[in-house]
Design a protein around this motif. Structure first.
Motif, PDB file in Angstrom:
ATOM      1  N   TYR A  29       4.151  10.782   0.685  1.00 48.79           N
ATOM      2  CA  TYR A  29       3.563   9.454   0.847  1.00 48.79           C
ATOM      3  C   TYR A  29       4.617   8.414   1.202  1.00 48.79           C
ATOM      4  O   TYR A  29       4.337   7.448   1.915  1.00 48.79           O
ATOM      5  N   GLN A  30       5.828   8.620   0.748  1.00 47.11           N
ATOM      6  CA  GLN A  30       6.884   7.628   0.964  1.00 47.11           C
ATOM      7  C   GLN A  30       7.418   7.617   2.389  1.00 47.11           C
ATOM      8  O   GLN A  30       8.033   6.636   2.803  1.00 47.11           O
ATOM      9  N   PHE A  47      -4.481   1.440  -4.919  1.00 46.76           N
ATOM     10  CA  PHE A  47      -3.615   0.671  -5.812  1.00 46.76           C
ATOM     11  C   PHE A  47      -2.891  -0.417  -5.023  1.00 46.76           C
ATOM     12  O   PHE A  47      -2.851  -1.581  -5.438  1.00 46.76           O
ATOM     13  N   ALA A  48      -2.341  -0.049  -3.860  1.00 51.16           N
ATOM     14  CA  ALA A  48      -1.607  -1.020  -3.039  1.00 51.16           C
ATOM     15  C   ALA A  48      -2.527  -2.076  -2.433  1.00 51.16           C
ATOM     16  O   ALA A  48      -2.089  -3.190  -2.140  1.00 51.16           O
ATOM     17  N   ALA A  49      -3.805  -1.726  -2.231  1.00 55.62           N
ATOM     18  CA  ALA A  49      -4.760  -2.683  -1.668  1.00 55.62           C
ATOM     19  C   ALA A  49      -5.235  -3.710  -2.688  1.00 55.62           C
ATOM     20  O   ALA A  49      -5.899  -4.686  -2.324  1.00 55.62           O
ATOM     21  N   THR A  50      -4.874  -3.517  -3.944  1.00 51.73           N
ATOM     22  CA  THR A  50      -5.256  -4.445  -5.004  1.00 51.73           C
ATOM     23  C   THR A  50      -4.168  -5.501  -5.167  1.00 51.73           C
ATOM     24  O   THR A  50      -3.024  -5.162  -5.456  1.00 51.73           O
ATOM     25  N   ASP A  59       2.166  -0.757   1.602  1.00 54.22           N
ATOM     26  CA  ASP A  59       1.673   0.588   1.294  1.00 54.22           C
ATOM     27  C   ASP A  59       2.379   1.597   2.185  1.00 54.22           C
ATOM     28  O   ASP A  59       3.303   1.274   2.923  1.00 54.22           O
ATOM     29  N   GLY A  60       1.923   2.850   2.087  1.00 60.66           N
ATOM     30  CA  GLY A  60       2.545   3.927   2.854  1.00 60.66           C
ATOM     31  C   GLY A  60       1.770   4.330   4.087  1.00 60.66           C
ATOM     32  O   GLY A  60       1.891   5.472   4.529  1.00 60.66           O
ATOM     33  N   TYR A 412       9.354   4.002   1.486  1.00 69.02           N
ATOM     34  CA  TYR A 412       8.422   3.204   0.687  1.00 69.02           C
ATOM     35  C   TYR A 412       8.684   3.478  -0.783  1.00 69.02           C
ATOM     36  O   TYR A 412       8.417   4.583  -1.268  1.00 69.02           O
ATOM     37  N   GLU A 413       9.215   2.492  -1.483  1.00 67.46           N
ATOM     38  CA  GLU A 413       9.587   2.680  -2.879  1.00 67.46           C
ATOM     39  C   GLU A 413       8.448   2.213  -3.793  1.00 67.46           C
ATOM     40  O   GLU A 413       8.591   1.334  -4.634  1.00 67.46           O
TER      41      GLU A 413
END
Length: 451
Positions: A29-30, A47-50, A59-60, A412-413
């Motif tokens: 994903y990273q 999660f990233a869209a929140t 996001d990734g 992407y960390e």
């Protein structure tokens, strides 16, 4: 005095035993780019869209576009003189719904990737899960749901029937502490929960899934199977008995829980005092599956934490406080002695002769590209100090078989987005151009003679 240049490593390949492997690691994903190749959504996408969960909502979706640039990236592994490439397989790329029909493009991608490693003389070190749970399974409770162990075993069988015969090693789950405690108790990673019942269940089910997947790979005739756990050295904040108890409990949650399940078929009693009331009924009956024998242990190590009691009286009743040592861009203390501790401790206490790999070790630093160069002397010194601790553990009899740097690429960390750069290779996230850093060149010089 040493005549080493500031941009060189102190140790070289010849300073390690014959057959010792050096590598670099990434995760799907990273780096891959979730929006390519028919990959399904994972709980990291939601999660990233929140709002508020990740830096700038990053996001990734594109990440490093490794999906299209994998040839160039494998060339970078080879040209650094490394022996192995540790990569992770995206569950969502293989099975977009988490179950059911596989994604042919996903299976083809991982087959091309593994074959590309072999063509370059690289040993493929695969990891089945590095945190990107398919959304349809998250909707069913994810790691809180006991069925996740069977879903994971089924996924394992699908991908390993395709590539398992060409892997040097295979690991089940990367860093079960992050999958469970960090994500279900601290809420810092997907799914972003802060719930002790969810935490207790996920801490058990992640190990049950590990055991079931290991059994699935054994049934396919695969060998050289392992588990990758992460470790943090816990130091008491002062000399008080309360601080000592808090640090010991932190060690139990972070380090002893997962090793205890796999190697002792039991969880540490001090942690069970807090989690026991929330554990699944009859969990003790799962230890024969959880304790399915592995062939090696992977140690991921970055830092120590200074721990104090928080006075709350609520489990775990501890907190992290600022430590005095120099820190990385992640604000993690640099404490190489902790790597030596965990190698020798796990060897004596748990693995008892099984091969050990350092599967992740590295640092984030604010690296910048200037005149076509990226100088990262702090990373070179970090690698120097940790490699010396690996060498010291080997001299004391620990069966360490390899050292793998995190990470090959800036990437992407997770909740920290693209700010924290761990890579041996700099990535411009606008153009996606790769530029090897001074640390990449230093490794190449140290490893140039493969004998």
């Amino acid at each position: 005095m040493s005549d080493r240049k500031p941009m060189d490593l102190d140790l070289a390949r010849a300073d390690f035993p014959p057959g010792f492997v050096f590598g670099a690691a990434t995760s799907g994903y990273q780096i891959e780019g979730r929006r390519f190749g028919g990959c399904g959504l994972s709980h990291w996408d939601t999660f990233a869209a929140t709002p508020g969960n990740t830096v700038r909502g990053e996001d990734g979706a594109t990440a490093c576009d490794h999906y299209h640039r994998w040839r160039e990236d494998l060339d970078l592994v080879r040209d650094a003189g490394l022996d192995c490439y540790r990569f992770s397989i995206s569950w969502s790329r293989v099975l977009p719904e988490g179950r059911g029909a596989p994604n042919p493009a996903g299976l083809d991608f991982y087959e091309r990737l593994v074959d590309g490693m072999l063509e370059r003389g690289l040993q493929p070190f695969a990891t089945l899960y590095h945190w990107d749970l398919p959304v349809p399974l998250a909707d069913l409770g994810g790691w809180r749901n006991r069925d996740v162990a069977d879903w994971f075993a089924d996924y394992t069988e699908v991908i390993m029937k395709r590539i398992g015969d060409r892997l040097e090693t295979a690991a089940t789950i990367n860093e079960p502490w992050c999958v469970s405690w960090l994500s279900h108790f601290l809420g810092e990673h997907a799914p972003g929960l802060r719930d002790i019942r969810a935490t207790a269940r996920s801490m058990h089910h992640v190990l049950l899934a590990h055991g079931r997947a290991t059994q699935a790979m054994r049934s396919l005739g695969m060998k050289n199977l392992g588990l990758v756990t992460n470790f943090e050295y816990a130091s008491p904040a002062d000399d008080s008995p309360e601080a000592a108890r808090a640090a010991r409990l932190y060690d139990g949650i972070y380090n002893r829980w997962f090793l205890g399940g796999v190697f002792d078929k039991a969880y540490p009693q001090d942690v069970l005092e807090g989690l026991g009331p929330h554990m699944p009924e009859g969990y003790e009956q799962d230890f024969d599956i959880i304790g399915t024998p592995v062939d090696w242990l992977g140690i991921n190590y970055y830092t120590r934490k200074v721990i104090a009691p928080d006075g709350s009286g609520q489990f775990p009743a501890l907190k992290e406080v600022e430590g005095p040592l120099p820190k990385t861009q992640m604000n993690w203390e640099i404490f190489p002695e902790g790597l030596h501790h965990f190698i020798t401790w796990t060897h004596r206490r748990y693995t008892k002769g099984l091969p050990i790999y350092v599967t992740e070790n590295g640092m984030a630093s604010p690296d910048t590209l200037s005149d076509g160069r990226v100088d990262d002397p702090a990373r070179i010194e970090y690698l120097n100090r940790h490699l010396k601790e690996v060498r010291r553990a080997i001299d004391e009899g620990a069966p360490v078989k390899g050292y793998i740097v995190w990470s090959l690429l800036d990437n992407y960390e997770w909740s920290l987005g693209y700010e924290k750069r761990f890579g041996l290779v700099h990535v411009d996230f606008d153009t996606l151009e790769r530029t090897p850093k001074a640390s990449w060149h230093a490794l190449g010089r140290a490893l140039k003679d493969k004998g």
